[in-house]
Each structure stands twice: as C-alpha cells, then as structure tokens.
Motif scaffolding. Structure first.
Motif, short mmCIF file in Angstrom:
data_model
loop_
_atom_site.label_atom_id
_atom_site.label_comp_id
_atom_site.label_asym_id
_atom_site.label_seq_id
_atom_site.Cartn_x
_atom_site.Cartn_y
_atom_site.Cartn_z
N LYS A 20 22.36 -67.50 67.68
CA LYS A 20 23.51 -67.88 66.87
C LYS A 20 24.65 -66.90 67.07
O LYS A 20 24.44 -65.69 67.13
N TYR A 23 30.82 -68.51 63.97
CA TYR A 23 32.02 -69.28 64.29
C TYR A 23 33.27 -68.43 64.12
O TYR A 23 34.24 -68.57 64.86
N TYR A 26 35.20 -66.80 66.94
CA TYR A 26 36.08 -67.63 67.76
C TYR A 26 37.34 -68.08 67.02
O TYR A 26 38.35 -68.34 67.65
N LYS A 27 37.26 -68.15 65.69
CA LYS A 27 38.37 -68.72 64.94
C LYS A 27 39.16 -67.73 64.10
O LYS A 27 40.33 -67.95 63.81
N ARG A 39 31.62 -61.45 72.36
CA ARG A 39 31.10 -62.49 71.47
C ARG A 39 29.65 -62.82 71.82
O ARG A 39 28.81 -62.98 70.93
#
Length: 95
Positions: A20, A23, A26-27, A39
């Motif tokens: 995992k 998110y 990335y955002k 990442r």
C-alpha cells in the motif's frame, strides 16, 4: 521437475502481492515534490512494518524496520547513490 506451468504459477503468485502507498503521497501539496522512487520506497518500507511487528522490533522510538541500501537498490532497480538520495528525500519530507 519444474515445468513451464509451474514457473507461470510462481510468477502469478508474486504478481498478486501488493504493498500500500498512501494516496496523499500523490495528491497532497505537501508531497507533490516527491519522486516516484521516494513514493515507492515509502510503500515498501510501510510493507515491512508487519514483519517488524511480528519480530517485535521495537525500541524507545517505536517500531523500526530493517532495510539495507542493497535491498533498496534491488527493489527499486537503482544505484547505491539513487537509493541513498531516495532515503534522504523521505527524511527531508519527514516521512
């Protein structure tokens, strides 16, 4: 005897394993500057936490992981300098 189908089955088992990655890496504006290497390494490091918990690798700061530079180089398919720079990138991002 190892056959073609056995090899395919083994490959499929590996292909079905995931780690995992949050998110937010990335955002979130806070992490937009992170490279894909950073990442990915973060996700791989988080994946190792379950092994650390199982082995009770805990010190005064909490749970820790064991992950050699050579292991990072292999997992990320990168040079030693790139692996070290990626670790530093995560440290700079306070991750």
């Amino acid at each position: 005897m190892n056959t073609y189908n056995d090899d395919l089955f083994e490959e499929q088992l590996e292909f079905d394993n995931y780690f995992k990655t949050p998110y937010a890496l990335y955002k979130s504006k806070r992490f937009k500057h992170l490279s894909i290497y950073a990442r990915s390494l973060y996700g791989l490091m988080r994946d190792r936490i379950s092994l650390s918990k199982k082995n009770k690798w805990v010190d005064d700061y909490g749970i820790y992981i064991r992950y050699s530079i050579a292991g990072m180089m292999d997992d990320l398919s990168c040079s030693k300098n790139k692996a070290i720079a990626t670790v530093n990138e995560l440290v700079d991002a306070q991750l």
